[in-house]
Motif scaffolding. Sequence first.
Motif, PDB file in Angstrom:
ATOM      1  N   GLN A 146      28.896  37.811  28.301  1.00  0.00           N
ATOM      2  CA  GLN A 146      27.915  37.251  27.377  1.00  0.00           C
ATOM      3  C   GLN A 146      27.748  35.750  27.592  1.00  0.00           C
ATOM      4  OE1 GLN A 146      27.595  38.741  23.259  1.00  0.00           O
ATOM      5  NE2 GLN A 146      29.568  39.734  23.639  1.00  0.00           N
ATOM      6  N   ALA A 147      28.862  35.073  27.830  1.00  0.00           N
ATOM      7  CA  ALA A 147      28.802  33.632  28.041  1.00  0.00           C
ATOM      8  C   ALA A 147      27.970  33.294  29.270  1.00  0.00           C
ATOM      9  CB  ALA A 147      30.210  33.059  28.180  1.00  0.00           C
ATOM     10  N   GLU A 148      28.113  34.071  30.343  1.00  0.00           N
ATOM     11  CA  GLU A 148      27.342  33.806  31.550  1.00  0.00           C
ATOM     12  C   GLU A 148      25.857  34.028  31.312  1.00  0.00           C
ATOM     13  OE1 GLU A 148      28.272  32.411  34.485  1.00  0.00           O
ATOM     14  OE2 GLU A 148      30.026  32.027  33.226  1.00  0.00           O
ATOM     15  N   ILE A 149      25.510  35.079  30.572  1.00  0.00           N
ATOM     16  CA  ILE A 149      24.101  35.328  30.262  1.00  0.00           C
ATOM     17  C   ILE A 149      23.538  34.179  29.433  1.00  0.00           C
ATOM     18  CG2 ILE A 149      22.511  36.806  28.979  1.00  0.00           C
ATOM     19  CD1 ILE A 149      24.270  39.181  29.713  1.00  0.00           C
ATOM     20  N   MET A 150      24.271  33.767  28.403  1.00  0.00           N
ATOM     21  CA  MET A 150      23.766  32.725  27.507  1.00  0.00           C
ATOM     22  C   MET A 150      23.661  31.378  28.213  1.00  0.00           C
ATOM     23  SD  MET A 150      25.811  34.102  24.150  1.00  0.00           S
ATOM     24  CE  MET A 150      25.374  32.781  23.021  1.00  0.00           C
ATOM     25  N   ARG A 151      24.591  31.101  29.108  1.00  0.00           N
ATOM     26  CA  ARG A 151      24.490  29.865  29.878  1.00  0.00           C
ATOM     27  C   ARG A 151      23.266  29.886  30.788  1.00  0.00           C
ATOM     28  NH1 ARG A 151      30.942  30.064  30.946  1.00  0.00           N
ATOM     29  NH2 ARG A 151      31.596  28.660  29.265  1.00  0.00           N
ATOM     30  N   ALA A 152      23.004  31.031  31.399  1.00  0.00           N
ATOM     31  CA  ALA A 152      21.828  31.146  32.264  1.00  0.00           C
ATOM     32  C   ALA A 152      20.548  30.975  31.452  1.00  0.00           C
ATOM     33  CB  ALA A 152      21.837  32.498  32.973  1.00  0.00           C
ATOM     34  N   LEU A 153      20.507  31.533  30.257  1.00  0.00           N
ATOM     35  CA  LEU A 153      19.312  31.405  29.419  1.00  0.00           C
ATOM     36  C   LEU A 153      19.164  29.989  28.889  1.00  0.00           C
ATOM     37  CD1 LEU A 153      19.372  34.795  27.486  1.00  0.00           C
ATOM     38  CD2 LEU A 153      17.979  34.159  29.461  1.00  0.00           C
ATOM     39  N   THR A 154      20.276  29.330  28.579  1.00  0.00           N
ATOM     40  CA  THR A 154      20.213  27.933  28.157  1.00  0.00           C
ATOM     41  C   THR A 154      19.606  27.076  29.264  1.00  0.00           C
ATOM     42  OG1 THR A 154      22.100  28.159  26.662  1.00  0.00           O
ATOM     43  CG2 THR A 154      21.573  25.939  27.423  1.00  0.00           C
ATOM     44  N   ARG A 155      20.019  27.328  30.507  1.00  0.00           N
ATOM     45  CA  ARG A 155      19.447  26.581  31.635  1.00  0.00           C
ATOM     46  C   ARG A 155      17.958  26.851  31.783  1.00  0.00           C
ATOM     47  NH1 ARG A 155      24.515  28.117  33.993  1.00  0.00           N
ATOM     48  NH2 ARG A 155      23.537  29.899  35.035  1.00  0.00           N
ATOM     49  N   ALA A 212      12.694  35.558  30.342  1.00  0.00           N
ATOM     50  CA  ALA A 212      13.717  34.805  31.068  1.00  0.00           C
ATOM     51  C   ALA A 212      14.934  35.683  31.352  1.00  0.00           C
ATOM     52  CB  ALA A 212      14.126  33.564  30.271  1.00  0.00           C
ATOM     53  N   LEU A 213      15.331  36.502  30.382  1.00  0.00           N
ATOM     54  CA  LEU A 213      16.453  37.422  30.585  1.00  0.00           C
ATOM     55  C   LEU A 213      16.139  38.405  31.706  1.00  0.00           C
ATOM     56  CD1 LEU A 213      19.195  38.580  29.539  1.00  0.00           C
ATOM     57  CD2 LEU A 213      17.854  40.006  27.976  1.00  0.00           C
ATOM     58  N   HIS A 214      14.909  38.923  31.700  1.00  0.00           N
ATOM     59  CA  HIS A 214      14.521  39.940  32.677  1.00  0.00           C
ATOM     60  C   HIS A 214      14.434  39.401  34.099  1.00  0.00           C
ATOM     61  CE1 HIS A 214      12.389  42.299  29.194  1.00  0.00           C
ATOM     62  NE2 HIS A 214      13.715  42.420  29.164  1.00  0.00           N
ATOM     63  N   THR A 215      14.369  38.096  34.254  1.00  0.00           N
ATOM     64  CA  THR A 215      14.279  37.527  35.605  1.00  0.00           C
ATOM     65  C   THR A 215      15.642  37.154  36.188  1.00  0.00           C
ATOM     66  OG1 THR A 215      13.914  35.294  34.709  1.00  0.00           O
ATOM     67  CG2 THR A 215      11.953  36.621  35.179  1.00  0.00           C
ATOM     68  N   LEU A 216      16.726  37.367  35.451  1.00  0.00           N
ATOM     69  CA  LEU A 216      18.045  37.055  35.989  1.00  0.00           C
ATOM     70  C   LEU A 216      18.361  37.964  37.182  1.00  0.00           C
ATOM     71  CD1 LEU A 216      20.182  36.612  32.735  1.00  0.00           C
ATOM     72  CD2 LEU A 216      19.148  34.831  34.159  1.00  0.00           C
TER      73      LEU A 216
END
Length: 281
Positions: free
Chosen positions: A47-56, A103-107
């Motif tokens: 979860q932390a990795e997802i949220m960090r990616a979305l924050t960026r 943004a989530l879907h483009t990870l």
Amino acid sequence: MQCDAEVLAILGPSARFLTTGATCTVYTDGQRVLRMTTSVEARFFLQAEIMRALTRAGVPVPEILDVGRLPDGRTFSLETFVAGDGGGPSVAGWADLGRTLKALHTLPHSGSGLLREGTERFRGTARDAATGLLTRLKTWPFDGRPLEAQPLIQHAPDLTAAITALEPELWQVAKLPSAVCHTDLHGGQFRWQGGRLAALLDFGDAAIGPPDWDLASAAYFNGWCAAEQIAHGASLRCDPPVALFGLFLAFHRAGRAAEQGGPRRIAEAVAFARSCLNRLP
């Protein structure tokens, strides 16, 4: 509920109990939120990795302050506290959610199904789409049980013929191009401020599947009108594959309600299944 020594060590004397979820207990000091695992199913590092990616990516999620493991084996996550104003969303707020999901879907991702904890990339636990769905949803036609044995059909046998005719299309929907999806877009996952999205929460059930999964989830919990507005913000469409995926959710939710003795929730699942069928040509 009293705060134990580990909670007080992290949050200090102002720590207080906030809520209990399926996999964790949550505390706050009014500025930060501390989640402490109560189940091995909690996936805080992921979860932390997802949220960090979305924050960026500049979309509204809480900021991850720390994530780690305690000497007793529990993992914890510390993030900023986003309260919102207690109001609901505007049309623009649903569009904000759509842009956040985009943004989530483009990870970058690989595999299928529930995301694997402890990997550098966002990698699903399954190799194929049907098996991937089963890591998150107990749903026909992938679960191996005949249609007549499904709680959804047992409570609404009049749906049998219509859903039987859709079986080939349901198999194809699972194979649509995939993305990292939130999968659990109920009202408790959002914080609103002035009608706009202040934060999207809880990526513990994130999985790789078609983006239609998130639109179907949004429709299940918030209605089709909201899902249409979210789709616009996400540059998606609430077309027939979304309604077909919604049938997966209806089967899953009815099955869970039957296991847990929830007749009202079975009725909700049946009503949603009917709404999905009404949206198909």
